[in-house]
Design an enzyme around this catalytic site. Structure first.
Site, PDB file in Angstrom:
ATOM      1  N   ARG A 290      16.623 -26.680  40.087  1.00 37.36           N
ATOM      2  CA  ARG A 290      16.159 -28.323  40.867  1.00 37.36           C
ATOM      3  C   ARG A 290      17.056 -29.386  39.736  1.00 37.36           C
ATOM      4  NH1 ARG A 290      12.782 -30.816  40.506  1.00 37.36           N
ATOM      5  NH2 ARG A 290      10.582 -28.217  39.416  1.00 37.36           N
TER       6      ARG A 290
ATOM      7  N   TYR B 283      21.197 -24.085  45.454  1.00 37.22           N
ATOM      8  CA  TYR B 283      19.633 -23.465  45.132  1.00 37.22           C
ATOM      9  C   TYR B 283      18.457 -24.275  44.937  1.00 37.22           C
ATOM     10  CZ  TYR B 283      17.340 -20.050  41.903  1.00 37.22           C
ATOM     11  OH  TYR B 283      16.389 -19.282  41.079  1.00 37.22           O
ATOM     12  N   GLY B 284      17.651 -22.846  46.186  1.00 32.15           N
ATOM     13  CA  GLY B 284      15.768 -23.089  46.098  1.00 32.15           C
ATOM     14  C   GLY B 284      15.231 -24.914  46.221  1.00 32.15           C
ATOM     15  N   GLY B 285      14.596 -25.711  45.789  1.00 31.73           N
ATOM     16  CA  GLY B 285      14.150 -26.829  46.159  1.00 31.73           C
ATOM     17  C   GLY B 285      15.674 -28.041  46.163  1.00 31.73           C
TER      18      GLY B 285
ATOM     19  N   LYS C 276      10.371 -28.844  48.623  1.00 27.85           N
ATOM     20  CA  LYS C 276      10.345 -30.121  48.134  1.00 27.85           C
ATOM     21  C   LYS C 276      10.539 -31.529  48.326  1.00 27.85           C
ATOM     22  CE  LYS C 276       8.032 -27.329  45.455  1.00 27.85           C
ATOM     23  NZ  LYS C 276       8.595 -26.772  44.377  1.00 27.85           N
TER      24      LYS C 276
ATOM     25  N   HIS D 239       1.371 -30.994  45.805  1.00 32.62           N
ATOM     26  CA  HIS D 239       2.073 -29.696  44.964  1.00 32.62           C
ATOM     27  C   HIS D 239       0.726 -28.655  44.130  1.00 32.62           C
ATOM     28  CE1 HIS D 239       5.097 -28.218  42.055  1.00 32.62           C
ATOM     29  NE2 HIS D 239       5.434 -27.092  43.266  1.00 32.62           N
TER      30      HIS D 239
ATOM     31  N   SER E 198       5.450 -27.476  37.927  1.00 36.15           N
ATOM     32  CA  SER E 198       6.953 -26.525  38.695  1.00 36.15           C
ATOM     33  C   SER E 198       6.584 -24.891  37.141  1.00 36.15           C
ATOM     34  CB  SER E 198       8.301 -26.470  38.700  1.00 36.15           C
ATOM     35  OG  SER E 198       7.950 -27.492  39.579  1.00 36.15           O
TER      36      SER E 198
ATOM     37  N   CYS F 263       4.066 -23.116  35.973  1.00 36.56           N
ATOM     38  CA  CYS F 263       3.287 -23.287  34.939  1.00 36.56           C
ATOM     39  C   CYS F 263       1.492 -22.486  35.799  1.00 36.56           C
ATOM     40  CB  CYS F 263       2.654 -24.946  34.695  1.00 36.56           C
ATOM     41  SG  CYS F 263       3.919 -25.658  33.643  1.00 36.56           S
TER      42      CYS F 263
ATOM     43  N   LYS G 272       1.005 -21.235  39.914  1.00 36.44           N
ATOM     44  CA  LYS G 272       0.639 -21.725  40.533  1.00 36.44           C
ATOM     45  C   LYS G 272       0.771 -20.435  41.541  1.00 36.44           C
ATOM     46  CE  LYS G 272       3.135 -25.171  42.466  1.00 36.44           C
ATOM     47  NZ  LYS G 272       3.697 -25.166  40.499  1.00 36.44           N
TER      48      LYS G 272
ATOM     49  N   ASP H 157       2.190 -22.913  46.663  1.00 32.89           N
ATOM     50  CA  ASP H 157       2.608 -23.818  45.744  1.00 32.89           C
ATOM     51  C   ASP H 157       2.992 -25.555  47.044  1.00 32.89           C
ATOM     52  OD1 ASP H 157       5.687 -24.047  44.523  1.00 32.89           O
ATOM     53  OD2 ASP H 157       5.943 -25.382  46.202  1.00 32.89           O
TER      54      ASP H 157
ATOM     55  N   ARG I  35      14.660 -15.764  40.872  1.00 37.34           N
ATOM     56  CA  ARG I  35      13.426 -16.310  42.072  1.00 37.34           C
ATOM     57  C   ARG I  35      13.751 -15.609  43.251  1.00 37.34           C
ATOM     58  NH1 ARG I  35      10.127 -20.945  41.547  1.00 37.34           N
ATOM     59  NH2 ARG I  35      10.351 -22.314  40.186  1.00 37.34           N
TER      60      ARG I  35
ATOM     61  N   ARG J 239       1.031 -26.812  31.223  1.00 36.04           N
ATOM     62  CA  ARG J 239       1.099 -26.036  29.705  1.00 36.04           C
ATOM     63  C   ARG J 239       1.491 -26.977  28.350  1.00 36.04           C
ATOM     64  NH1 ARG J 239       4.499 -20.709  29.606  1.00 36.04           N
ATOM     65  NH2 ARG J 239       5.008 -20.730  32.171  1.00 36.04           N
TER      66      ARG J 239
ATOM     67  N   GLU K 155      -7.796 -12.965  34.297  1.00 36.53           N
ATOM     68  CA  GLU K 155      -8.972 -13.556  33.802  1.00 36.53           C
ATOM     69  C   GLU K 155      -9.539 -14.455  33.748  1.00 36.53           C
ATOM     70  OE1 GLU K 155     -10.574 -11.098  32.528  1.00 36.53           O
ATOM     71  OE2 GLU K 155      -9.762  -9.255  31.354  1.00 36.53           O
TER      72      GLU K 155
HETATM   73  P1  GTP Z   1       6.830 -23.286  41.228  1.00 33.71           P
HETATM   74  O1  GTP Z   1       6.843 -21.840  42.176  1.00 33.71           O
HETATM   75  O2  GTP Z   1       8.076 -23.680  39.652  1.00 33.71           O
HETATM   76  O3  GTP Z   1       6.174 -24.248  41.467  1.00 33.71           O
HETATM   77  O4  GTP Z   1       5.763 -22.001  39.739  1.00 33.71           O
HETATM   78  P2  GTP Z   1       4.570 -21.683  39.742  1.00 33.71           P
HETATM   79  O5  GTP Z   1       3.387 -22.832  39.355  1.00 33.71           O
HETATM   80  O6  GTP Z   1       4.099 -20.961  40.858  1.00 33.71           O
HETATM   81  O7  GTP Z   1       4.400 -21.036  38.513  1.00 33.71           O
HETATM   82  P3  GTP Z   1       4.270 -19.169  38.285  1.00 33.71           P
HETATM   83  O8  GTP Z   1       3.473 -18.616  38.914  1.00 33.71           O
HETATM   84  O9  GTP Z   1       5.218 -19.020  39.236  1.00 33.71           O
HETATM   85  O10 GTP Z   1       4.518 -18.746  36.290  1.00 33.71           O
HETATM   86  C1  GTP Z   1       5.316 -19.134  35.818  1.00 33.71           C
HETATM   87  C2  GTP Z   1       4.764 -18.762  34.639  1.00 33.71           C
HETATM   88  O11 GTP Z   1       3.986 -18.467  33.865  1.00 33.71           O
HETATM   89  C3  GTP Z   1       5.284 -16.807  34.433  1.00 33.71           C
HETATM   90  O12 GTP Z   1       6.221 -16.585  33.715  1.00 33.71           O
HETATM   91  C4  GTP Z   1       3.951 -16.346  34.347  1.00 33.71           C
HETATM   92  O13 GTP Z   1       4.121 -15.188  34.120  1.00 33.71           O
HETATM   93  C5  GTP Z   1       3.731 -16.864  33.747  1.00 33.71           C
HETATM   94  N1  GTP Z   1       1.908 -17.543  33.816  1.00 33.71           N
HETATM   95  C6  GTP Z   1       1.703 -17.680  35.096  1.00 33.71           C
HETATM   96  N2  GTP Z   1       0.215 -17.958  34.491  1.00 33.71           N
HETATM   97  C7  GTP Z   1      -0.636 -17.698  33.603  1.00 33.71           C
HETATM   98  C8  GTP Z   1      -1.253 -17.553  32.595  1.00 33.71           C
HETATM   99  O14 GTP Z   1      -2.204 -16.902  33.086  1.00 33.71           O
HETATM  100  N3  GTP Z   1      -1.556 -17.157  31.186  1.00 33.71           N
HETATM  101  C9  GTP Z   1      -0.383 -16.964  31.478  1.00 33.71           C
HETATM  102  N4  GTP Z   1       0.315 -17.499  29.775  1.00 33.71           N
HETATM  103  N5  GTP Z   1       1.321 -17.306  31.951  1.00 33.71           N
HETATM  104  C10 GTP Z   1       1.061 -17.322  33.350  1.00 33.71           C
HETATM  105  C1  SPV Z   2       9.186 -25.584  41.958  1.00 26.70           C
HETATM  106  O1  SPV Z   2      10.374 -25.757  40.857  1.00 26.70           O
HETATM  107  O2  SPV Z   2       7.967 -26.561  42.101  1.00 26.70           O
HETATM  108  C2  SPV Z   2       9.672 -24.670  42.896  1.00 26.70           C
HETATM  109  C3  SPV Z   2      10.963 -24.202  43.252  1.00 26.70           C
HETATM  110  O3  SPV Z   2       8.564 -23.992  43.549  1.00 26.70           O
HETATM  111  S1  SPV Z   2      11.742 -24.760  43.592  1.00 26.70           S
HETATM  112  O4  SPV Z   2      12.036 -24.605  45.126  1.00 26.70           O
HETATM  113  O5  SPV Z   2      13.222 -24.993  43.025  1.00 26.70           O
HETATM  114  O6  SPV Z   2      11.550 -26.466  43.902  1.00 26.70           O
HETATM  115 MN    MN Z   3       6.286 -25.187  43.114  1.00 20.94          MN
END
Ligand code: GTP
Ligand code: SPV
Ligand code: MN
Length: 601
Positions: free
Chosen positions: A70, A211-213, A220, A240, A262, A264, A266, A287, A384, A415, A511
């Site tokens: 994005r 790309y994506g979003g 989004k 979100h 994003s 982090c 989800k 998401d 992705r 984070r 965990e």
């Molecule tokens: P978007 O699709 O961008 O909205 O991202 P998301 O919030 O769905 O994040 P996703 O679950 O894909 O995690 C993103 C990154 O964080 C990945 O590299 C994961 O491995 C890492 N991650 C997810 N959960 C944890 C966790 O509990 N601990 C740690 N250390 N890393 C995590």
């Molecule tokens: C995000 O960035 O929160 C995503 C990926 O879920 S995108 O579809 O590119 O927005």
């Molecule tokens: Mn997202």
């Protein structure tokens, strides 16, 4: 072949766009497998897609190196008054923007096919769902929309003669002159990219990115930026958030919706496999959540999407086995490594890869270094996968229930390597809204232009709220008033706290169920908590660490509240909140004052 559209507004809009973008041909998409297969064949033949020998019906795409995420600096909210976009959005005058963009759109699909994609966000016919129609010349967008949304004739049928739809115009901005050879990933340079939203007209115009979003406009652009403005007007919520169902050993169900920025966590939390015996988790969405108050007075959530567009790097059979199972077939991969045996690979996949082709199309080995001697990643950090939600082995049987699931718990987070404890609970709804509003996170690769260490990302909606953030917070307070005692309980989680030597203090992933368990026990009133200036935190003995290799001192550190550290953030928080000027709700000011009092400021 799609059925004939009888919706005059849609017919007129398609004709108007066609006259502007001047494609060679127009195709109305019907959402069938035949259509999907034919488009992929087209892209394989042109060299844009690589079929994966190791994964049935799966394909790899490599984007242009400039078009990998994005672009928040090029994302606009074009409301008539600037104040309606508020301090967190790029505002631009709608008429001026339309003029600029019309010039860009003029002839932008020359030499190409224009696809009309009717889609539903949410199960077709659900009282919470909305219909959109995306116009694009990108077949990559069409196949991704097939997975991410419900595309096809049923949508046209549902629209009927006078049904409402949200027009979503997209172009990659790369017309072809006669004799031009197409490139694998057409797009426009950054200064011509516009991801534009006209919230007062429920209209989306996107130009220049594939790309994506930026390009899958149901996600989004529609389901968050436009939907958030509709939700405020209509008294519901577009967030979100992932949605999951957690069932305890007694069979009691809890529905949890969690907002993390994003990249982090989800998708990972949504597909969590609890490490604690007797607990079961099922995924409803990873998401976005659309939520309405139903006649029972509770907030019910649906997942408006029908697929996952998930971060690839870090996804493995250890971290997220259910995501790995979801992408075994019928998946699209973007910017991953192509292995020599015809599969995909990425960093931290926990699988060997000694040699392959990297996301830029270059030969790659794990020891590859750039000119400065820095290691070269094989997959882009924002690589992705796109996969149908129904392929997830733990998809909840009720994930397409048109009425949604009743939410018990909201979780905010981000984070934070320091300061923020593993988990805390808000004192009440208003305090929870404050927690969400002041959520902050370290930068990730999900947006191209976000630099710097920590930024406030209110409710993980900073890049996605389509209106003034002060009004958005007021909307949250108002929803709390409507929900009263039936409002979900609000928590804040941080899986990312690090030790002084830079290691994760908390093992995370499966965990995290231990933390969700504590939340459920709090909701049921089974456990006490420690009251601190920033919220309730668990007593160390109430966090189930059975079978976990973690020391008492590490747990203590994870739950520790560093009052001095929290105090030092208050001035920055105050400046940030005050930036919404007279739109800042009084109740938010009261929360800030309450925190100051508790911290002794
Ligand atoms: P978007 O699709 O961008 O909205 O991202 P998301 O919030 O769905 O994040 P996703 O679950 O894909 O995690 C993103 C990154 O964080 C990945 O590299 C994961 O491995 C890492 N991650 C997810 N959960 C944890 C966790 O509990 N601990 C740690 N250390 N890393 C995590
Ligand atoms: C995000 O960035 O929160 C995503 C990926 O879920 S995108 O579809 O590119 O927005
Ligand atoms: Mn997202």
């Amino acid at each position: 072949m799609a059925i004939t559209c009888k919706n005059n507004k849609l017919i007129a809009w398609v004709a108007e766009v066609q006259a502007m973008v001047k494609p060679d041909t127009v195709v109305w998409c019907d959402g069938t497998k035949d259509e999907y297969d034919a488009l992929l064949k087209l892209m394989v033949d042109s060299g844009a897609a690589t079929p994966l020998e190791k994964r049935p019906n799966s394909y790899l795409f490599r984007s242009h190196p400039s078009d990998v995420a994005r672009v928040e600096d090029r994302t606009y909210i074009a409301s008539r008054e600037q104040v309606e976009a508020g301090p967190t959005n790029n505002w631009i005058d709608p008429e001026a923007l339309k003029k600029t963009m019309r010039d860009l759109y003029d002839g932008c699909m020359k030499g190409r096919t224009m696809y009309v994609i009717p889609f539903s966000m949410g199960p077709i016919g659900s009282p919470i769902s909305k219909i959109g129609v995306e116009i694009t010349e990108s077949p990559y967008v069409v196949v991704n929309m097939h997975i991410m949304t419900r595309v096809g004739d049923k949508v046209i049928e549902t629209l009927g003669e006078d049904g409402e739809f949200i027009p979503c115009l997209h172009s990659v901005g790369a017309p072809l002159q006669p004799g031009d050879k197409d490139v694998a990933w057409p797009c426009a340079p950054i200064e011509k990219k516009y991801i534009a939203h006209f919230p007062e007209e429920n209209l989306i115009w996107s130009f220049g990115s594939g790309y994506g979003g930026n390009a899958l406009l149901g996600k989004k652009c529609l389901a968050l930026r436009i939907a958030s403005t509709m939700a405020r007007r209509e008294g519901w919520m577009a967030e979100h958030m992932l949605i999951l169902r957690l069932t305890n050993p007694q069979g009691k169900r809890f529905h949890i919706a969690a907002a993390f920025p994003s990249a982090c966590g989800k998708t990972n939390l949504a597909m969590l496999q609890p490490s604690i015996p007797g607990w079961k988790c099922e995924c409803i969405g990873d998401d976005i959540a659309w939520m309405k108050i139903r006649p029972d007075g509770r907030l019910h959530a649906i997942n408006p999407e029908s697929g996952f567009f998930g971060v690839a790097p870090g996804t493995s059979y250890n971290s997220n086995p259910m995501a790995m199972e979801s992408i075994k077939e019928n998946a699209i991969f973007t910017n991953c490594v192509l292995t020599d045996d015809g599969d995909i690979w990425w960093e931290d996949m926990n699988a060997p890869c000694d040699h392959g082709i990297d996301w830029k199309g270059q030969e790659w080995t794990p020891d590859k270094k750039d000119a400065d001697g820095k290691p070269v990643k094989g997959a882009h950090p924002n690589a992705r996968f796109t996969a149908p939600a129904r392929q997830c082995p733990v998809i909840c049987p009720d994930w397409e229930d048109p009425n949604g699931v009743p939410i018990d718990i909201f979780v905010f987070g981000g984070r934070r390597s320091k300061l923020v404890p593993l988990v805390s609970q808000a004192f009440d709804w208003d305090h929870g809204v404050y927690m969400g509003a002041t959520a902050a996170s370290e930068a990730t690769a999900a947006a191209l232009d976000v630099k710097g260490s920590i930024r406030r990302d209110p409710m993980a909606m900073l890049p996605f709220c389509g209106y003034n953030i002060g009004d958005y917070w007021q909307h949250w307070f108002n929803m709390g008033d409507k929900l009263g005692t039936k409002a979900p309980k609000i928590f804040y989680a941080n899986w990312f706290r690090k030790s002084p030597d830079g290691k994760w203090l908390w093992p995370g992933f499966g965990e995290n169920a231990r933390v969700l368990k504590w939340m459920c026990e709090r909701v049921e009133g089974r456990v006490d908590a420690v009251e601190t200036p920033v919220g309730y935190v668990p007593k160390a003995s109430d966090l189930d660490t059975n079978g976990l290799d973690i020391s008492d001192s590490e747990i203590e550190e994870l739950l520790r509240i560093d009052a001095a550290g929290w105090k030092s953030e208050v001035p920055e928080i105050e400046t940030y909140l005050r930036s919404s000027g007279d739109r800042l709700p009084d109740r938010m000011v009261q929360q800030l004052e309450g925190l100051k009092n508790r911290l002794g400021i």
